[in-house]
Each structure stands twice: as structure tokens, then as C-alpha cells.
Write a protein that holds these residues in place. Structure first.
Motif, mmCIF file in Angstrom:
data_model
loop_
_atom_site.group_PDB
_atom_site.id
_atom_site.type_symbol
_atom_site.label_atom_id
_atom_site.label_comp_id
_atom_site.label_asym_id
_atom_site.label_seq_id
_atom_site.Cartn_x
_atom_site.Cartn_y
_atom_site.Cartn_z
ATOM 1 N N SER A 36 0.863 -1.170 0.000
ATOM 2 C CA SER A 36 0.000 0.000 0.000
ATOM 3 C C SER A 36 0.903 1.224 0.000
ATOM 4 O O SER A 36 1.872 1.278 0.759
ATOM 5 N N PHE A 37 0.592 2.188 -0.851
ATOM 6 C CA PHE A 37 1.451 3.363 -0.978
ATOM 7 C C PHE A 37 0.676 4.504 -1.628
ATOM 8 O O PHE A 37 -0.384 4.296 -2.221
ATOM 9 N N ALA A 38 1.233 5.692 -1.508
ATOM 10 C CA ALA A 38 0.652 6.889 -2.128
ATOM 11 C C ALA A 38 1.481 7.256 -3.351
ATOM 12 O O ALA A 38 2.694 7.062 -3.373
ATOM 13 N N HIS A 45 5.169 5.898 -9.217
ATOM 14 C CA HIS A 45 5.665 4.956 -8.210
ATOM 15 C C HIS A 45 5.996 3.673 -8.958
ATOM 16 O O HIS A 45 5.189 3.191 -9.759
ATOM 17 N N SER A 64 -7.641 5.009 -4.622
ATOM 18 C CA SER A 64 -8.543 5.903 -3.904
ATOM 19 C C SER A 64 -7.917 7.289 -3.831
ATOM 20 O O SER A 64 -6.707 7.450 -3.937
ATOM 21 N N GLY A 65 -8.741 8.258 -3.671
ATOM 22 C CA GLY A 65 -8.353 9.660 -3.647
ATOM 23 C C GLY A 65 -9.540 10.460 -4.145
ATOM 24 O O GLY A 65 -10.591 9.899 -4.450
ATOM 25 N N ASP A 68 -10.259 8.764 -8.558
ATOM 26 C CA ASP A 68 -9.766 7.402 -8.337
ATOM 27 C C ASP A 68 -9.233 6.749 -9.619
ATOM 28 O O ASP A 68 -9.558 5.625 -9.942
ATOM 29 N N ASN A 110 0.965 8.892 -12.012
ATOM 30 C CA ASN A 110 -0.006 9.922 -11.658
ATOM 31 C C ASN A 110 0.415 11.274 -12.252
ATOM 32 O O ASN A 110 0.095 12.311 -11.709
ATOM 33 N N SER A 117 -3.130 13.462 -4.684
ATOM 34 C CA SER A 117 -2.374 12.211 -4.745
ATOM 35 C C SER A 117 -3.372 11.056 -4.778
ATOM 36 O O SER A 117 -4.567 11.240 -4.534
ATOM 37 N N ARG A 118 -2.871 9.867 -5.086
ATOM 38 C CA ARG A 118 -3.698 8.660 -5.137
ATOM 39 C C ARG A 118 -3.135 7.661 -4.142
ATOM 40 O O ARG A 118 -1.928 7.524 -4.002
ATOM 41 N N GLN A 119 -3.999 6.943 -3.473
ATOM 42 C CA GLN A 119 -3.596 5.860 -2.579
ATOM 43 C C GLN A 119 -3.841 4.547 -3.316
ATOM 44 O O GLN A 119 -4.934 4.331 -3.853
ATOM 45 N N ALA A 121 -3.664 0.282 -3.192
ATOM 46 C CA ALA A 121 -3.573 -0.975 -2.441
ATOM 47 C C ALA A 121 -3.373 -2.076 -3.481
ATOM 48 O O ALA A 121 -4.273 -2.376 -4.274
#
Length: 127
Positions: A36-38, A45, A64-65, A68, A110, A117-119, A121
Motif C-alpha cells: 500500500s502506498f501513495a 511509483h 482511492s483519492g 480514483d 499519476n 495524490s492517489r492511494q 492498495a
């Protein structure tokens, strides 16, 4: 009618056969890896994975964000696309097979985003 000794012999050979089949190349899959990261605004990333020619990477991720969506792709060490660019929205499943043995890079891009930002998983495995 089967005697207890015959049943034990049959069970023994059945067990040996199943054990031998589980040791065949290509029949094993690694356990799933979860991360899991942003991914910041205008950032990428990356995750490096080693794949042998013919191996498959499969998995899924959610985004998510405020918005999305994220661009997703996988490249081999030579710059070739193993998995084409997809704008994933919400979630995405993927399966890709390596043409060459090399370090492959998974990209979460992104760079098109403005202000958020986006998260991510992520869950994947190699087989």
C-alpha cells in the motif's frame, strides 16, 4: 473386496503420485505480495520484480483519492511493454507474461493529475 494391506498400498502410491505432481516445474505460484502506498501529484511509483521468460505476474489493485484513476503499465528491462498502458479507475485486475528473463518494472503513473495524490492498495503474485 480390498484388503487393508491393498488399501494401504493404493494410498501410498496415490500419495507419492500427488507429491511428484506438486514438484513439477511451472505448477507452483508464489504467495501474494501486498503493498500500500501513495502516488503524489505528477509522480510515478515503481516496483521492480524479477520475472523469468514465460513466468506470469497477476494481481489487482484499488485506487482511492479525490479522483480514483491512475495510469498503470509494466515494462521489461529493455523498455518493452509487458502490460500496456491502462488508465485504471477505481480498481484493476492484471495478468502479464514475461517474454524475456529480466527485472520488470510495475508503474503507477499519476503524472496527469492535478492537485491530488492517489492511494494504491496492490496485491500480486508470480507464477
Amino acid at each position: 473386496m480390498t484388503t487393508p494391506r491393498q488399501a494401504a498400498i493404493i494410498l501410498f502410491f496415490l500419495s507419492i503420485s500427488l507429491l511428484a505432481a506438486s514438484c513439477l516445474p511451472g505448477t507452483t505460484a508464489s504467495a501474494y505480495t501486498e503493498k500500500s502506498f501513495a502516488v503524489g501529484v505528477n509522480e510515478k511509483h515503481t516496483i521492480a520484480v524479477e520475472l523469468k521468460a514465460g513466468q506470469t505476474i497477476e494481481g489487482n489493485f484499488s485506487v482511492s483519492g479525490k479522483e480514483d484513476s491512475i495510469d498503470f503499465y509494466i515494462k521489461d528491462a529493455f523498455g518493452g511493454l509487458t502490460y500496456g498502458v491502462v488508465r485504471a479507475e477505481g480498481s484493476h485486475k492484471f495478468v502479464a507474461q514475461a517474454k524475456y528473463s529480466s527485472i520488470h518494472t510495475i508503474y503507477f503513473d499519476n503524472s496527469f493529475a492535478f492537485g491530488e495524490s492517489r492511494q494504491i492498495a496492490l496485491r500480486y503474485r508470480i507464477r
